[in-house]
Design an enzyme around this catalytic site. Structure first.
Site, short mmCIF file in Angstrom:
data_model
loop_
_atom_site.label_atom_id
_atom_site.label_comp_id
_atom_site.label_asym_id
_atom_site.label_seq_id
_atom_site.Cartn_x
_atom_site.Cartn_y
_atom_site.Cartn_z
CB THR A 167 9.14 -9.87 -13.88
OG1 THR A 167 10.18 -9.88 -14.59
CG2 THR A 167 8.36 -11.33 -14.17
CB ALA A 227 -0.86 -0.06 1.28
CB THR A 228 4.22 2.00 1.27
OG1 THR A 228 3.96 1.72 2.74
CG2 THR A 228 5.23 3.27 1.45
CB CYS A 262 4.58 3.07 9.30
SG CYS A 262 4.28 1.57 8.56
CD GLN A 276 -5.66 -0.30 8.87
OE1 GLN A 276 -6.19 -1.30 9.21
NE2 GLN A 276 -4.23 -0.44 9.16
CG HIS A 299 0.32 -6.75 4.61
ND1 HIS A 299 0.59 -6.25 5.95
CD2 HIS A 299 0.55 -5.56 3.90
CE1 HIS A 299 0.93 -5.02 6.03
NE2 HIS A 299 0.77 -4.62 4.67
N1 PLP Z 1 -2.05 2.91 4.51
C1 PLP Z 1 -2.74 2.62 5.78
C2 PLP Z 1 -3.86 3.39 6.22
C3 PLP Z 1 -2.26 1.68 6.67
O1 PLP Z 1 -2.51 1.06 7.74
C4 PLP Z 1 -0.92 1.35 6.00
C5 PLP Z 1 -0.09 0.00 6.80
O2 PLP Z 1 0.14 0.16 8.09
C6 PLP Z 1 -0.42 1.62 4.90
C7 PLP Z 1 -0.95 2.37 4.10
C8 PLP Z 1 0.79 0.96 4.28
O3 PLP Z 1 0.79 -0.40 3.92
P1 PLP Z 1 1.96 -1.30 3.27
O4 PLP Z 1 2.52 -1.88 4.80
O5 PLP Z 1 1.37 -2.59 2.58
O6 PLP Z 1 2.88 -0.44 2.67
#
Ligand code: PLP
Length: 373
Positions: free
Chosen positions: A234, A69-70, A320, A178, A198
């Site tokens: 890939t 997601a990041t 994070c 979320q 995940h």
């Molecule tokens: N966005 C939200 C709202 C999250 O809770 C998180 C993970 O904690 C992320 C983005 C980032 O996800 P990823 O760990 O898959 O990069």
């Protein structure tokens, strides 16, 4: 062991893991190779993409696979900003966002983009009147999370999307990391949605960005065509197939799981409310999967460690976040720095049992008596 940090990541589902293993063993070709082995892998990939598109009710061509997601958030935000900066350099977001949204926004600010943060009300919802005041002809992006990762506030995304319809040069990005897998998500009036499996028993290492067909993006990663022109590399067939499995499992019985977790959350809140130094930061707009509290006047990092002695795992903030800094979402809602410095996030799953909750409460009581004077 009692794991109550499901908002950080979730244990992988057996079927998801098996899918990853089986597909890795069965397909050795690169889906972009033109020979038979490549084309077999491509058919498998296309089938997974088709199924994901069906479940999410989007077009196959709208799915971009990323590493998480990041990356999906970075691609959406920087991609729009760099592609459409000719229309303006103004962006709006909120103080509730995850660091993978605020990080790219800060990077863009350093490059000359102007970022405004919309106020939130006491219940955590975005102040729609303030949003209307902030919107300008040169606003090219609004980025607001469906559900924030610390307090669990579910925004009225549909209403926000409707407001943005009057601004044709402004794109709407929603971080739904979320939300997906926990609540039904509507994609109406949204241009870009990001998430990662995940968070709902899928594997780490894959994320998804849904990008509406008419929207263009400057890629973050340049190279050849992968599954789309917006993200090279890939295609990771086994992760994509496992993501499809995780998405389909998560969407099964979503309402019942929600109701079950709501009961757990209510039990927690009822008991935690009894402590004079505890403040419940989650509001009636929070989803039940996340319960955020502050314990006034104590270091919740110590509290977290104390709970760990009982083999109980919670977090203080989003995994994070930089340690020992105030929680931005809690500060945005409470406007109280002390509360924002002493947060504890308890995040639940349909795998959590009522016995887990009772054991947690029992141990919480012991930790509280030890640490709170
Ligand atoms: N966005 C939200 C709202 C999250 O809770 C998180 C993970 O904690 C992320 C983005 C980032 O996800 P990823 O760990 O898959 O990069």
């Amino acid at each position: 062991m009692i794991y109550l940090d499901y908002a950080a990541t979730t244990p992988v589902n057996e079927e998801v893991l098996k899918t990853f293993y089986d597909i890795s063993k069965s397909y050795i070709g690169n889906p972009n190779s033109t020979h038979k082995l490549g084309q077999e892998a491509k058919s498998c990939l296309d089938l997974s993409t088709k199924k994901i598109a069906e479940i999410l009710k989007v077009k196959e061509s709208e799915i971009i696979y990323t590493s998480g997601a990041t990356e999906a958030n970075n691609l959406a935000i920087k991609g729009i900003a760099n592609e459409y900066k000719r229309y303006g350099k103004h962006i709006i977001s909120t103080y509730l966002e995850h660091s993978s949204v605020t990080g790219p926004l800060t990077a863009l600010q350093n490059q000359g983009f102007e970022i405004d943060y919309v106020d939130v009300l006491d219940n955590g919802l975005v102040d729609l009147e303030h949003l209307k005041e902030l919107l300008r002809e040169d606003t090219i992006l609004v980025s607001i999370g469906y559900v924030d990762s610390e307090v669990g506030i579910k925004q009225d995304i549909n209403e926000i999307g409707k407001i943005l319809l009057s601004y044709p040069n402004c794109f709407f990005h929603v971080d739904a990391t979320q939300a997906i897998g926990k609540i039904p998500v509507s994609f109406e009036n949204i241009d870009l949605i990001s998430f990662a499996p995940h968070k709902f028993y899928g594997l780490n290492g894959i994320g998804i960005l849904i990008k509406k067909e008419n929207v263009l993006l400057e890629p973050l990663i340049h190279g050849g065509i992968s599954t789309t022109i917006f993200r090279s590399g890939t295609p990771n067939l086994a992760l994509i197939a496992s993501a499809e499995k995780a998405i389909s499992l998560a969407n099964m019985d979503i309402e019942n799981k929600y109701q079950y977790v709501k009961n757990l959350n209510q039990r927690l809140q009822q008991s935690l409310k009894e402590y004079s130094k505890v403040r419940i930061n989650s509001t009636d707009k929070s989803i039940p999967y996340i319960l955020n509290i502050s314990i006034k006047g104590i270091s919740t990092t110590n509290f977290q460690k104390e709970l760990e002695n009982y083999d109980i795992y919670v977090s203080t903030k989003s995994a994070c976040c930089a340690p020992n800094t105030p929680s931005r979402p809690v500060y945005a809602i409470t406007k109280d720095r002390k509360l924002a410095l002493s947060t504890l996030r308890i995040s639940l799953s349909h795998y959590t049992t009522m016995e887990d909750i009772d054991t947690f409460l029992d141990c919480f009581d012991k930790c509280y008596k030890k640490l709170v004077k």
